[in-house]
Enzyme design. Structure first.
Site, PDB file in Angstrom:
ATOM      1  N   ASP A 172      -8.040  -4.302  -0.581  1.00  0.00           N
ATOM      2  CA  ASP A 172      -8.508  -4.603  -1.927  1.00  0.00           C
ATOM      3  C   ASP A 172      -8.324  -6.070  -2.287  1.00  0.00           C
ATOM      4  O   ASP A 172      -9.051  -6.600  -3.124  1.00  0.00           O
ATOM      5  CB  ASP A 172      -7.757  -3.736  -2.946  1.00  0.00           C
ATOM      6  CG  ASP A 172      -7.941  -2.253  -2.677  1.00  0.00           C
ATOM      7  OD1 ASP A 172      -9.099  -1.817  -2.630  1.00  0.00           O
ATOM      8  OD2 ASP A 172      -6.934  -1.547  -2.491  1.00  0.00           O
ATOM      9  N   HIS A 197       0.850  -1.193   0.000  1.00  0.00           N
ATOM     10  CA  HIS A 197       0.000   0.000   0.000  1.00  0.00           C
ATOM     11  C   HIS A 197       0.877   1.232   0.000  1.00  0.00           C
ATOM     12  O   HIS A 197       1.981   1.216   0.551  1.00  0.00           O
ATOM     13  CB  HIS A 197      -0.913  -0.001   1.234  1.00  0.00           C
ATOM     14  CG  HIS A 197      -2.028   1.008   1.163  1.00  0.00           C
ATOM     15  ND1 HIS A 197      -1.853   2.318   1.553  1.00  0.00           N
ATOM     16  CD2 HIS A 197      -3.309   0.903   0.737  1.00  0.00           C
ATOM     17  CE1 HIS A 197      -3.002   2.967   1.385  1.00  0.00           C
ATOM     18  NE2 HIS A 197      -3.891   2.140   0.884  1.00  0.00           N
TER      19      HIS A 197
END
Length: 427
Positions: free
Chosen positions: A362, A305
């Site tokens: 995600d 991320h």
């Protein structure tokens, strides 16, 4: 005088105040740097620049911490509801039972769309991407609700905030219905915020709609986990648009447009497509080796991320939610087994550990949404639906800030120096 940071430029030393937040890194106040030195700072992507002061959301990427108004995201996702988190983000404190009931009632009374606005959908091609429809319809809200666009009036801001949060599920569900050729389903205000959205999306007039409680809870959690995420690209877009005095509907439409970008809102779709490309667990080692090869374009999507350099705190909640949904719907999907095995191998591989490539939210959310029945084109729409409350809260905070100014980034100019115009016949 508090702590000062000295910046030395060409023999000149400037004193710059060090500002301290309630938690997190201190910041160096450089607002007077240009006036003192005739120089700007250079920070492409603004990754080292605090663009505003905010009391909404705090992220510690190194430790994997996400707080909304001080409350850990894990606690909110496990114990709260999306309506309660929405109230928290908008008002700063968790509501009493009475305040939550009043807030939920208010939101439920703004769910319908103006009938003329519903006609907008028929102007789009049937195969239009739902996000294209969302951009257009949300932007058009300002043409229908003139009575709540005076941003200097706190009551107007409150009404427009409630309208946006309430109408987004109706707008999103209608975009889906239009794309598959089914008639729109009107809101049912007796249902929960999330239950109402699910019915408008998957229900049909020909038969009663039955929503599985585990699916409703999973969707509510997904909404909570995506409600706000500090000064990301779309939130910064909403703030930048709002800084000019634009009406809130236009600002949120700008946020939706930014979120549409695959580097921002499309990550869960990319993760799902990657799992489909891998196919079965036995092929995972091959794809992991490809991911390590710098010359191979393949990348493990859903890992790592931009901010989190530790385990994404939202991913922990999502992992357990995946199991609950699959058990409830009795889904026998090899993607789930592949995802779990990939996570296991990646977390035990020195390469991924050293690179701090942990599964993010995600990685799991795409699998859940697919199992529930959403096409991948709707994934970013759901993200926008949930993030609307964060955008609205951030916009309200910005408008209420007496120190707020119109956004005006500067640049390092590298084009031609001044030159004289040459007539076309002399070129």
């Amino acid at each position: 005088m508090g702590e000062q940071a000295k910046i030395s430029v060409g023999g000149m030393v400037t004193d710059n105040a060090v500002l301290k937040g309630s938690v997190g890194p201190d910041v160096i106040d450089i607002r007077k740097l240009y006036a003192q030195t005739k120089m700007f700072t250079f920070d492409p992507g603004f990754t080292s620049t605090a663009s505003c002061e905010s009391a909404l959301t705090y992220i510690d990427g190194e430790e994997g911490v996400l707080l909304h108004r001080g409350y850990p995201i894990g606690q909110l996702a496990e114990n709260s509801s999306f309506m309660e988190v929405s109230y928290l983000l908008l008002n700063g404190e968790l509501p009493t039972a009475e305040k939550l009931d009043n807030f939920t009632y208010t939101i439920s009374r703004h769910t319908m769309l103006h009938e003329q606005l519903m006609q907008f959908y028929r102007g789009f091609r049937r195969d239009a991407h739902p996000m294209a429809i969302m951009c257009g319809v949300v932007g058009a809200l300002s043409a229908f609700y003139h009575d709540s666009t005076d941003i200097s009036d706190p009551q107007h801001r409150k009404i427009s905030s409630h309208r946006l949060i309430a109408k987004m599920p109706t707008i999103a569900a209608a975009a889906y219905k239009y794309s598959i050729g089914q008639p729109f389903v009107s809101p049912d205000n007796s249902l929960s915020y999330t239950g109402n959205f699910m019915r408008m999306t998957f229900g049909v007039a020909a038969e009663p709609y039955e929503l599985h409680p585990a699916v409703e809870q999973a969707m509510d959690r997904i909404f909570i986990l995506h409600a706000d995420h500090e000064q990301n690209a779309s939130t910064s877009t909403v703030r930048l648009a709002g800084s000019s005095g634009a009406n809130p509907f236009a600002c949120i439409a700008a946020g939706i447009a930014c979120l549409w970008g695959p580097a921002h809102g499309g990550a869960n779709e990319a993760a799902l497509n990657m799992l489909r490309e891998i196919g079965t667990p036995d092929k995972i080692p091959h794809f992991i080796e490809r991911a390590k090869d710098k010359n191979d374009p393949f990348r493990l999507m859903g890992f790592g991320h931009r901010v989190y350099k530790n385990y994404d705190p939202r991913a922990t909640v999502m992992q357990s939610t995946v199991r609950e949904v699959f058990d409830a719907l009795k889904v026998d999907d090899p993607l789930f087994e592949t995802a779990m095995r990939l996570e296991e191998l990646a977390l035990s591989d020195d390469y991924f550990i050293e690179k701090k490539l942990f599964p993010n939210v995600d990685f799991y959310s795409g699998i859940i949404l697919s199992a529930i029945g959403f096409p991948t084109t709707m994934f970013t729409v759901l993200f926008a639906l949930a993030r609307t409350v964060g955008w609205v809260a951030q916009w309200n905070e910005m408008i209420s800030d007496p120190g707020q100014k119109i956004g005006r980034p500067r640049q390092l100019y590298t084009g031609p120096t001044q030159r004289d115009y040459s007539p076309i016949g002399n070129r």
